[in-house]
Design an enzyme around this catalytic site. Sequence first.
Site, PDB file in Angstrom:
ATOM      1  N   ASP A  41       0.802  -1.232   0.000  1.00 52.59           N
ATOM      2  CA  ASP A  41       0.000   0.000   0.000  1.00 52.59           C
ATOM      3  C   ASP A  41       0.827   1.269   0.000  1.00 52.59           C
ATOM      4  O   ASP A  41       0.547   2.219  -0.694  1.00 52.59           O
ATOM      5  CB  ASP A  41      -0.795   0.071   1.323  1.00 52.59           C
ATOM      6  CG  ASP A  41      -2.188  -0.455   1.138  1.00 52.59           C
ATOM      7  OD1 ASP A  41      -2.383  -1.182   0.154  1.00 52.59           O
ATOM      8  OD2 ASP A  41      -3.041  -0.112   1.976  1.00 52.59           O
ATOM      9  N   LYS A  63     -29.718  -9.737 -12.819  1.00 57.68           N
ATOM     10  CA  LYS A  63     -30.172  -8.354 -12.875  1.00 57.68           C
ATOM     11  C   LYS A  63     -29.744  -7.711 -11.566  1.00 57.68           C
ATOM     12  O   LYS A  63     -30.304  -7.975 -10.508  1.00 57.68           O
ATOM     13  CB  LYS A  63     -31.693  -8.331 -13.030  1.00 57.68           C
ATOM     14  CG  LYS A  63     -32.242  -6.952 -13.309  1.00 57.68           C
ATOM     15  CD  LYS A  63     -33.674  -7.048 -13.795  1.00 57.68           C
ATOM     16  CE  LYS A  63     -34.230  -5.701 -14.211  1.00 57.68           C
ATOM     17  NZ  LYS A  63     -34.186  -4.687 -13.197  1.00 57.68           N
ATOM     18  N   CYS A  96     -34.008  14.275  27.532  1.00 58.05           N
ATOM     19  CA  CYS A  96     -34.862  13.360  26.779  1.00 58.05           C
ATOM     20  C   CYS A  96     -34.361  11.923  26.982  1.00 58.05           C
ATOM     21  O   CYS A  96     -33.222  11.590  26.637  1.00 58.05           O
ATOM     22  CB  CYS A  96     -34.843  13.766  25.315  1.00 58.05           C
ATOM     23  SG  CYS A  96     -35.810  12.715  24.244  1.00 58.05           S
TER      24      CYS A  96
HETATM   25  S1  IVH Z   1     -29.590  -5.028 -20.045  1.00 58.67           S
HETATM   26  C1  IVH Z   1     -31.815  -2.822 -23.325  1.00 58.67           C
HETATM   27  N1  IVH Z   1     -28.454  -6.435 -18.127  1.00 58.67           N
HETATM   28  O1  IVH Z   1     -32.122  -3.322 -15.348  1.00 58.67           O
HETATM   29  C2  IVH Z   1     -31.449  -3.665 -22.193  1.00 58.67           C
HETATM   30  N2  IVH Z   1     -29.815  -4.571 -17.534  1.00 58.67           N
HETATM   31  O2  IVH Z   1     -34.876  -2.434 -16.998  1.00 58.67           O
HETATM   32  C3  IVH Z   1     -30.664  -2.925 -21.239  1.00 58.67           C
HETATM   33  N3  IVH Z   1     -29.919  -4.157 -15.113  1.00 58.67           N
HETATM   34  O3  IVH Z   1     -32.007  -0.059 -15.602  1.00 58.67           O
HETATM   35  C4  IVH Z   1     -30.500  -3.541 -19.946  1.00 58.67           C
HETATM   36  N4  IVH Z   1     -28.619  -5.813 -14.497  1.00 58.67           N
HETATM   37  O4  IVH Z   1     -29.701  -0.958 -15.244  1.00 58.67           O
HETATM   38  C5  IVH Z   1     -29.257  -5.393 -18.426  1.00 58.67           C
HETATM   39  N5  IVH Z   1     -27.369  -7.740 -16.535  1.00 58.67           N
HETATM   40  C6  IVH Z   1     -28.160  -6.705 -16.836  1.00 58.67           C
HETATM   41  C7  IVH Z   1     -28.713  -5.855 -15.847  1.00 58.67           C
HETATM   42  C8  IVH Z   1     -29.551  -4.804 -16.248  1.00 58.67           C
HETATM   43  C9  IVH Z   1     -29.346  -4.788 -14.096  1.00 58.67           C
HETATM   44  C10 IVH Z   1     -30.825  -2.979 -14.993  1.00 58.67           C
HETATM   45  C11 IVH Z   1     -30.480  -1.873 -15.921  1.00 58.67           C
HETATM   46  C12 IVH Z   1     -31.786  -1.213 -16.307  1.00 58.67           C
HETATM   47  C13 IVH Z   1     -32.789  -2.230 -15.902  1.00 58.67           C
HETATM   48  C14 IVH Z   1     -33.542  -2.688 -17.107  1.00 58.67           C
END
Ligand code: IVH
Length: 670
Positions: A32, A114, A429
Site C-alpha cells: 500500500d 439483474k 430526553c
Molecule cells: S440489459 C436494453 N443487463 O435493469 C437492455 N440490464 O430495466 C438494457 N440491469 O435499468 C438492460 N442488471 O440498469 C441489463 N445484466 C443486466 C442488468 C440490467 C441490471 C438494470 C439496468 C436497467 C434495468 C432494465
Amino acid sequence: MSNPSQRIKELTEQLNYHNHLYYQENRTEIPDREFDALLKELEALEEQHPELKEPDSPTQRVGGAVTKEFATITHKYPMLSLGNTYSEEEVTDFDERIRKTLGDEPFEYVCELKFDGVALSVSYQNGVLKHGVTRGDGVRGDDVTTNVKTIRSMPLKNVSGTPLKDFEIRGEVFFPLQEFERVNQEREDIGEAPLANPRNATSGTIKMQDSAIVSSRRLDCFVYGLLGEDLPVESHWEGLELLKKSGFNVSPTSKKCGSLEEVMAYIEEWEHKRFELPVFTDGVVVKINRFDQQKRLGNTSKSPRWAMAYKFEAESAQTLLESISYQVGRTGAVTPVANLKPVHLAGTVVKRASLHNANEIERLDLHLGDTVNVEKGGEIIPKVTSVVLEKRPADSTPVEYISECPECQTPLIRKEGEANHYCPNEQGCAPQIKGRIEHFIQRKAMNIEGLGPETIELLLKEELIKGPVDLYELTYEQLIRLERFAKRSSEKLLDSIQKSIGSASFPQVLFALGIRHVGATGAEKLARHFKSIDALMNANFETLVETPEIGGIIAQSIVDYFTDEQNRAQVERLKTLGIALELSEEETANQSNALEGKSFVVSGVFSQFSRDELKKHIQQNGGRVVSSISGKLDYLVAGDKMGPAKKTKAEKLGVNIISEEEYIQLANNA
Ligand code: IVH
C-alpha cells in the site's frame, strides 16, 4: 531527473497496472505504502504542471472535484428498459416469440443476473473515458463523470492491446454489501442515521456533488453491455469477453445457454445462490446472443424484443397499518416506524416496518387504517412500499407527522436540508440519555461489561443515574435493592464499572463522550494530535480543521460540544474520577511511526498482548488495523486458534502472515 512528462506517463502506467491487479484480479505486487507514494508523486507533479494532467490520470480516483450542477447529456444510444415478468410461462412465451421471428435459425441466449443498483452509461473516446452518464429519462441523463472516475474498477483508459477505441459500455453501479455495512457502521458511530438500503444509497452517492465523498464510499460497477459502430465482435457474449480482456469488471455469473431448459435451470440456480453475491440482485436478464439476431428482433419504443427480465419473487405482503410510532435515537433524530398487523413475509412474521422520515410518509400518502404493501427487498428491515388505495377506508385520515418529541414533549426541529426531525432536548430526553449511555459503555468506548439495555433503563427509571458519568457513583446498596440484582451480579457490575476507569485509554474515552461526527477512528486521530482533553477543549475551529483528516463538520461539532457547559462539567467529573483524559507518558513514548502506511488484520489468541492491546499497539505505532483480508492488506498477525478460512484467504491473496514474535520484531526494527 527524468522530464516531468515522461515521469507522469510512467507513474500513470504503474498506477493503472496496480489498480487493475487489485480491483480486478484481487492481488497486489507492491505494498500500500509504495502505491500511495507513487500516487502522491503523481499528484505533486500534476500540481506543478497542470498542463500535463491527463483526463485519465489515476489521481482522478480520489475525487476532490465538486460539481455544482450536473450537465445534461443526450445518450448516443437511448437507454431502454426491459420487459419484466415474474412467471416462468412468460419466459416460455418469450422463447416462442423469438422462434417465430427467427424461424429455423439456431440461436443462443446469454443469461445474466439483474443487479439492483443504478444504470450507468460510460463512453470512451480513443480508449479514454470521456463521459459517465446516468440513465435519466432514457434519452438524456446527468453527466456524473467525476464521480464515475472514482469507481476503482472502471478503466480510465482502455488497456492497451485491445481493439476497442470509440465505444460505450452499459453497466450497473452498486454499493458492495460489505462496503455498505462499513459505511453504516461508521455513520452509527458518529450518530448519523444509517443509509436505508444499498440501492438508494448508490443512486444518492452517484449524484453527490463532492466526488471525494463518492470516492470514500468505494462504489463498484458490473459492466453488462458493449455498444459502438463497427465493433470487432458479433455477439453479446463475445462483447463481454472483450470487455473482460479490456479491463472492465464483468460479472463472472453470466452464462451462455443453448435452450429454454438451460435458461430455466439458470433461473433456478440463482434464485438461491444470489444471496452469496456481494450485491443485491432482483432477477435474471435473458438476452439473445448474436447482434444480427438482436437487430432483426428489434425494439419496441421502450424495450428490446431480444431481451427480457425474469424477476425473482419480491418478498412482499399486504397488511394493515395499525399505527405509527416514533423512535428517538442517541442524537435526537426521530424515526417513524409503521406498526402493522402481523403478517408472514419471507419466512418471518413482520410486525413493524421502517418509514425513514416525514418525506417518506408524505411520498406514500399514508393514512391510518390503510392496507399497505410491505417488502423485504434490499434491506434487512422490511419497508412499506405502497398503499393499496382500493382498500382505503372512506373515513381514514392522513398521517400527520408529530411536532413534539414523543418522549419528552419538546417541540421538534428540522434543520435546513435535512430529512430528519430532531428533538433538541439533549440533556432531558430519556432515549437520548439512554442512547448516550449505551454508546459510552460499548466495547470500543469504556468497555463496561454486564450492562444491558434493560439494566440501563432500570437504572434510569429508578433515577439512580441521569447520565453516563453517574455510573461511577453507583453503590452496592443501591443495586442490591433492585429487582434484577443479587449479590454477585451487583458486585460484578460495580467491578466492571471500576475496571473501566483504569483500562480505557484516552482515545476510547474521547470516543465514549459521543461527540457527534467523532467516531472511534476520529477520536484516535484527535487524541494522538492533541494529546489531552484540555488541549482539545481549548482548540478553536481554525486549529481543529488544521488537524490532519479532521474536516469542517467534525471541527464544528467539537466546538459545539465543548461550548455546552454541561458537557464541560461532565469532562471535569471524569477527570476527578481519574479516567484517562490525556495520552499516558507510556502512550506518548510508545508512539512511533514505525508501522506507518501498513495495514494489519489481527486474528486469534496471543500470549504477550490481548487482541485489543495488540490492535492498540499497532495504531500507536502508526499502523492501520482493518477488519477484513484483501489483496491490499500488508500483514495478517496470526495468533493461536485463528480460523483456517482466514489463513487460506490470506495465502491465496499473497498477504504476509506473521506470528506475534515476528510482529514485535517488525514494530521494533522498522
Ligand atoms: S440489459 C436494453 N443487463 O435493469 C437492455 N440490464 O430495466 C438494457 N440491469 O435499468 C438492460 N442488471 O440498469 C441489463 N445484466 C443486466 C442488468 C440490467 C441490471 C438494470 C439496468 C436497467 C434495468 C432494465
